[in-house]
Design a protein around this motif. Structure first.
Motif: not given
Length: 248
Positions: A1-25
């Protein structure tokens, strides 16, 4: 299964540097409760506030569930994420996933599930704790909303599998309530008709200890859409409750 990011949350997560697995982990947060251990691993939940939005970050390692399709196990969050998406597709009110991903390492399976926080909502357990203090019309509205939620769930061919008061969230509007479901790890298709429907509803009625017979009838009336079969449903639910209480 590919990584999933909701379209409405992507910009916010990217702005905080949290749009990938490693950063959130790697994110350092304080768990909201004690981690679940067992199944050969662990699973934990954290609150993540990002200014204008709040989330719950769920991380797990080797915390697996097995099924005929996954005999060697898969992260429980993978199953929960699939169920969240399925419920959305079928129009069943449910919490919203913002991010999901898995990683396989030597000897380890990791998974992350990020969901939007239900700020402004309260679980049904909250209302039950002061049930006798709530005005009669608000109690009736809560019962009607819960019954309609269960009806919508089963009409979509799904069962929750763990329909407890703490898994039904309510939000009060001007003259009514909205409801949605959380914790879909045990959700599955409704395979055995009325048997599965009774099996799904009974834990809710058994654990909602503040409800009397009239309350249960009101919920069932909203669930069934009429009162013609109410007696049979009440009888089946009571039989199921007696069986569960006798063998737990």
């Amino acid at each position: 299964m590919n990584d999933f990011i909701a379209a409405e949350d992507r910009a916010l997560l990217e702005r905080h540097g949290l749009a990938d697995f490693e950063a959130l982990w790697a994110l350092q947060l304080e768990a909201v409760d004690e981690p679940n251990t067992g199944r050969g691993g662990w699973s934990s939940v954290y609150r993540l506030d990002l200014g204008e939005a709040a989330y719950y970050l769920k991380r797990q390692s080797n915390y697996l569930t097995r099924s005929p399709l996954h005999p060697f196990g898969e992260p429980t969050f993978a199953r929960e994420f699939r169920n969240i998406q399925r419920y959305h597709e079928r129009g069943i009110p449910v919490l919203r996933a913002a991010f999901f991903a898995e990683r396989r390492l030597p000897g380890e399976q990791r998974a992350i599930l990020l969901t939007r926080a239900l700020d402004g909502w309260q679980d049904l357990e909250h209302w039950l704790q002061r049930w006798d203090e709530i005005a009669a019309e608000r109690r009736a509205a809560i019962l009607r909303t819960c019954g309609q939620l269960a009806r919508r769930l089963h009409a979509a061919g799904q069962m929750h599998g763990c329909l407890y008061p703490k898994h039904i969230f309510l939000r009060e509007t001007d003259d009514n309530f909205q409801a949605c479901l959380i914790d879909l790890e045990k959700a599955r298709p409704l395979l055995f008709g009325r048997y599965d429907r009774v099996k799904d509803l009974e834990p809710l009625l058994r654990r909602a200890r503040g409800w009397d017979e009239t309350d249960v009838e009101r919920l069932l009336d909203a669930y069934l859409g009429d009162r013609d079969d109410l007696h049979n449903w009440s009888r089946r639910l009571l039989a199921r409750r007696r069986y569960k209480e006798a063998y737990r």
